[in-house]
Design a protein around this motif. Structure first.
Motif, PDB file in Angstrom:
ATOM      1  N   SER A   1       0.210   7.602 -14.988  1.00  8.25           N
ATOM      2  CA  SER A   1      -1.206   7.898 -14.776  1.00  8.25           C
ATOM      3  C   SER A   1      -1.414   9.273 -14.165  1.00  8.25           C
ATOM      4  O   SER A   1      -2.542   9.775 -14.124  1.00  8.25           O
ATOM      5  N   CYS A   2      -0.352   9.903 -13.684  1.00  7.81           N
ATOM      6  CA  CYS A   2      -0.483  11.260 -13.141  1.00  7.81           C
ATOM      7  C   CYS A   2      -0.664  12.296 -14.244  1.00  7.81           C
ATOM      8  O   CYS A   2      -1.138  13.404 -13.988  1.00  7.81           O
ATOM      9  N   ASN A   3      -0.241  11.968 -15.462  1.00  7.44           N
ATOM     10  CA  ASN A   3      -0.508  12.843 -16.620  1.00  7.44           C
ATOM     11  C   ASN A   3      -1.041  11.971 -17.752  1.00  7.44           C
ATOM     12  O   ASN A   3      -0.524  11.941 -18.846  1.00  7.44           O
ATOM     13  N   TYR A   4      -2.112  11.271 -17.426  1.00 10.86           N
ATOM     14  CA  TYR A   4      -2.627  10.178 -18.248  1.00 10.86           C
ATOM     15  C   TYR A   4      -2.883  10.595 -19.699  1.00 10.86           C
ATOM     16  O   TYR A   4      -3.556  11.592 -19.950  1.00 10.86           O
ATOM     17  N   PRO A   5      -2.338   9.827 -20.663  1.00 13.98           N
ATOM     18  CA  PRO A   5      -2.646  10.099 -22.068  1.00 13.98           C
ATOM     19  C   PRO A   5      -4.132   9.906 -22.335  1.00 13.98           C
ATOM     20  O   PRO A   5      -4.738   8.967 -21.818  1.00 13.98           O
ATOM     21  N   VAL A   6      -4.723  10.792 -23.127  1.00 12.97           N
ATOM     22  CA  VAL A   6      -6.144  10.680 -23.440  1.00 12.97           C
ATOM     23  C   VAL A   6      -6.311  10.557 -24.946  1.00 12.97           C
ATOM     24  O   VAL A   6      -5.533  11.133 -25.720  1.00 12.97           O
ATOM     25  N   PRO A   7      -7.309   9.792 -25.389  1.00 17.33           N
ATOM     26  CA  PRO A   7      -7.543   9.692 -26.837  1.00 17.33           C
ATOM     27  C   PRO A   7      -7.731  11.069 -27.457  1.00 17.33           C
ATOM     28  O   PRO A   7      -8.400  11.931 -26.896  1.00 17.33           O
ATOM     29  N   TRP A   8      -7.111  11.256 -28.615  1.00 17.43           N
ATOM     30  CA  TRP A   8      -7.148  12.555 -29.280  1.00 17.43           C
ATOM     31  C   TRP A   8      -8.560  12.861 -29.772  1.00 17.43           C
ATOM     32  O   TRP A   8      -9.225  12.027 -30.371  1.00 17.43           O
ATOM     33  N   LYS A   9      -9.008  14.093 -29.496  1.00 15.38           N
ATOM     34  CA  LYS A   9     -10.294  14.583 -29.991  1.00 15.38           C
ATOM     35  C   LYS A   9     -10.068  15.913 -30.693  1.00 15.38           C
ATOM     36  O   LYS A   9      -9.093  16.616 -30.417  1.00 15.38           O
ATOM     37  N   SER A  10     -10.984  16.253 -31.585  1.00 13.21           N
ATOM     38  CA  SER A  10     -10.846  17.507 -32.323  1.00 13.21           C
ATOM     39  C   SER A  10     -10.827  18.716 -31.390  1.00 13.21           C
ATOM     40  O   SER A  10     -10.181  19.729 -31.673  1.00 13.21           O
ATOM     41  N   SER A  11     -11.510  18.621 -30.239  1.00 11.96           N
ATOM     42  CA  SER A  11     -11.545  19.737 -29.288  1.00 11.96           C
ATOM     43  C   SER A  11     -10.179  20.032 -28.681  1.00 11.96           C
ATOM     44  O   SER A  11      -9.929  21.145 -28.206  1.00 11.96           O
ATOM     45  N   HIS A  12      -9.288  19.052 -28.699  1.00  7.38           N
ATOM     46  CA  HIS A  12      -7.949  19.274 -28.152  1.00  7.38           C
ATOM     47  C   HIS A  12      -7.185  20.319 -28.955  1.00  7.38           C
ATOM     48  O   HIS A  12      -6.275  20.963 -28.438  1.00  7.38           O
ATOM     49  N   LYS A  13      -7.552  20.504 -30.229  1.00 10.07           N
ATOM     50  CA  LYS A  13      -6.853  21.492 -31.061  1.00 10.07           C
ATOM     51  C   LYS A  13      -6.964  22.884 -30.448  1.00 10.07           C
ATOM     52  O   LYS A  13      -5.995  23.642 -30.421  1.00 10.07           O
ATOM     53  N   ILE A  14      -8.143  23.200 -29.969  1.00 12.71           N
ATOM     54  CA  ILE A  14      -8.345  24.513 -29.353  1.00 12.71           C
ATOM     55  C   ILE A  14      -7.708  24.563 -27.970  1.00 12.71           C
ATOM     56  O   ILE A  14      -7.007  25.514 -27.622  1.00 12.71           O
ATOM     57  N   LEU A  15      -7.938  23.518 -27.173  1.00 10.16           N
ATOM     58  CA  LEU A  15      -7.445  23.532 -25.795  1.00 10.16           C
ATOM     59  C   LEU A  15      -5.929  23.632 -25.713  1.00 10.16           C
ATOM     60  O   LEU A  15      -5.400  24.409 -24.923  1.00 10.16           O
ATOM     61  N   VAL A  16      -5.206  22.851 -26.520  1.00  9.60           N
ATOM     62  CA  VAL A  16      -3.748  22.875 -26.387  1.00  9.60           C
ATOM     63  C   VAL A  16      -3.179  24.217 -26.816  1.00  9.60           C
ATOM     64  O   VAL A  16      -2.171  24.685 -26.271  1.00  9.60           O
ATOM     65  N   GLU A  17      -3.819  24.875 -27.774  1.00 12.53           N
ATOM     66  CA  GLU A  17      -3.391  26.224 -28.143  1.00 12.53           C
ATOM     67  C   GLU A  17      -3.560  27.170 -26.961  1.00 12.53           C
ATOM     68  O   GLU A  17      -2.693  27.992 -26.660  1.00 12.53           O
ATOM     69  N   ARG A  18      -4.688  27.047 -26.271  1.00 15.02           N
ATOM     70  CA  ARG A  18      -4.943  27.889 -25.108  1.00 15.02           C
ATOM     71  C   ARG A  18      -4.038  27.536 -23.938  1.00 15.02           C
ATOM     72  O   ARG A  18      -3.578  28.418 -23.205  1.00 15.02           O
TER      73      ARG A  18
ATOM     74  N   CYS B   1       1.959   3.536 -11.097  1.00 14.17           N
ATOM     75  CA  CYS B   1       1.510   4.636 -11.948  1.00 14.17           C
ATOM     76  C   CYS B   1       1.649   4.342 -13.440  1.00 14.17           C
ATOM     77  O   CYS B   1       1.758   5.271 -14.257  1.00 14.17           O
ATOM     78  N   GLY B   2       1.656   3.080 -13.801  1.00 14.86           N
ATOM     79  CA  GLY B   2       1.700   2.719 -15.210  1.00 14.86           C
ATOM     80  C   GLY B   2       0.358   2.917 -15.884  1.00 14.86           C
ATOM     81  O   GLY B   2      -0.682   2.916 -15.227  1.00 14.86           O
ATOM     82  N   VAL B   3       0.369   3.116 -17.195  1.00 16.70           N
ATOM     83  CA  VAL B   3      -0.859   3.292 -17.966  1.00 16.70           C
ATOM     84  C   VAL B   3      -0.962   2.192 -19.022  1.00 16.70           C
ATOM     85  O   VAL B   3       0.043   1.623 -19.439  1.00 16.70           O
ATOM     86  N   THR B   4      -2.182   1.902 -19.420  1.00 19.35           N
ATOM     87  CA  THR B   4      -2.436   0.929 -20.477  1.00 19.35           C
ATOM     88  C   THR B   4      -3.015   1.655 -21.676  1.00 19.35           C
ATOM     89  O   THR B   4      -4.047   2.321 -21.567  1.00 19.35           O
ATOM     90  N   LEU B   5      -2.338   1.542 -22.820  1.00 20.52           N
ATOM     91  CA  LEU B   5      -2.768   2.210 -24.041  1.00 20.52           C
ATOM     92  C   LEU B   5      -3.260   1.175 -25.050  1.00 20.52           C
ATOM     93  O   LEU B   5      -2.872   0.012 -25.006  1.00 20.52           O
ATOM     94  N   THR B   6      -4.109   1.616 -25.958  1.00 23.63           N
ATOM     95  CA  THR B   6      -4.719   0.730 -26.938  1.00 23.63           C
ATOM     96  C   THR B   6      -4.062   0.905 -28.303  1.00 23.63           C
ATOM     97  O   THR B   6      -3.922   2.042 -28.788  1.00 23.63           O
TER      98      THR B   6
ATOM     99  N   SER C   1       0.156   7.348  -6.305  1.00 25.21           N
ATOM    100  CA  SER C   1      -0.570   8.456  -5.706  1.00 25.21           C
ATOM    101  C   SER C   1      -0.286   9.720  -6.516  1.00 25.21           C
ATOM    102  O   SER C   1       0.872  10.115  -6.670  1.00 25.21           O
ATOM    103  N   CYS C   2      -1.329  10.312  -7.065  1.00 22.55           N
ATOM    104  CA  CYS C   2      -1.189  11.521  -7.872  1.00 22.55           C
ATOM    105  C   CYS C   2      -2.059  12.631  -7.290  1.00 22.55           C
ATOM    106  O   CYS C   2      -3.194  12.384  -6.896  1.00 22.55           O
TER     107      CYS C   2
ATOM    108  N   GLY D   1       0.814  -1.205   0.000  1.00 23.52           N
ATOM    109  CA  GLY D   1       0.000   0.000   0.000  1.00 23.52           C
ATOM    110  C   GLY D   1       0.849   1.257   0.000  1.00 23.52           C
ATOM    111  O   GLY D   1       0.499   2.262  -0.602  1.00 23.52           O
ATOM    112  N   ALA D   2       1.996   1.186   0.686  1.00 23.78           N
ATOM    113  CA  ALA D   2       2.877   2.345   0.761  1.00 23.78           C
ATOM    114  C   ALA D   2       3.455   2.694  -0.596  1.00 23.78           C
ATOM    115  O   ALA D   2       3.825   3.822  -0.851  1.00 23.78           O
TER     116      ALA D   2
END
Length: 200
Positions: free
Chosen positions: A117-134, A91-96, A28-29, A23-24
């Motif tokens: 998993s503390c900065n977990y990769p997320v499937p790319w969406k068209s909305s990310h184009k605006i968000l990452v610019e901001r 803190c490992g992640v599983t990707l497809t 933890s993120c 447990g220790a």
């Protein structure tokens, strides 16, 4: 009686100690806004997962082969692999395979890319184009999490993140639809309006 104590109680004590130790070391993120994860990452890329492989022993991790599509933040070099811990407790992640992701990670001194998993990769969406610019426009701003009222900010360069409030009156989900950006007067504020994104 003593023999029973030796054969049963001692193993139980060892088992309890082992569980505590496990447990220790559990992952933890801190709960952080995606923009904070973005700004604190060495590398942010758009990439497609090609294959999953066993780690090479150097990092004792899982290795993913990726097709680098574009660099959003970080060195302008292509990445062909990324590493993550071999299990979620570390803190490992599983990707497809076959899925495009927005990947935020850290670059080691040898140039290898690591994600958790503390900065977990997320499937790319068209909305990310605006968000990452901001997000790129807001890395000089600070996002302060509000878990309970009253809460406030300590200066004009902070944005209050209220998604965690049970009686949240903000209609927009700030972690999915908003970015905290710096305005012309030097202060920071939430931005939700769509804009013409850069070509990522």
């Amino acid at each position: 009686m003593m023999s029973w104590m030796k054969c049963c109680v001692f193993p139980l004590v060892l088992l309890c100690m082992w569980q505590l130790q496990e447990g220790a070391h559990a992952c933890s993120c801190l709960l952080t806004h995606p923009q904070t994860q973005f700004c604190q990452s060495d590398v942010v890329i758009r990439a497609k997962v090609v294959a999953k492989k066993a780690g090479d022993g150097k990092f004792n991790n899982v290795k993913y082969d990726i097709k680098h599509i574009t660099t959003i933040k970080g060195p302008k070099i292509p990445f062909y692999t990324l590493y993550t811990a071999s299990n979620s407790a570390a803190c490992g992640v599983t990707l497809t395979e076959g899925v495009e992701y927005l990947i935020k990670g850290q670059m080691r001194s040898d140039g290898s890319l690591h994600v958790s998993s503390c900065n977990y990769p997320v499937p790319w969406k068209s909305s990310h184009k605006i968000l990452v610019e901001r997000y790129l426009m807001g890395c000089d701003c600070k996002i302060t999490r509000c878990d309970s009222v009253p809460c406030g900010i300590s200066g004009p360069t902070e944005c209050l993140w209220t998604d965690q409030l049970t009686d949240n009156s903000v209609k927009v989900e700030q972690d999915k639809q908003s970015a905290c950006i710096k305005r012309s007067d030097g202060s920071c504020a939430w931005y939700q309006e769509a804009a013409s994104p850069k070509k990522y």
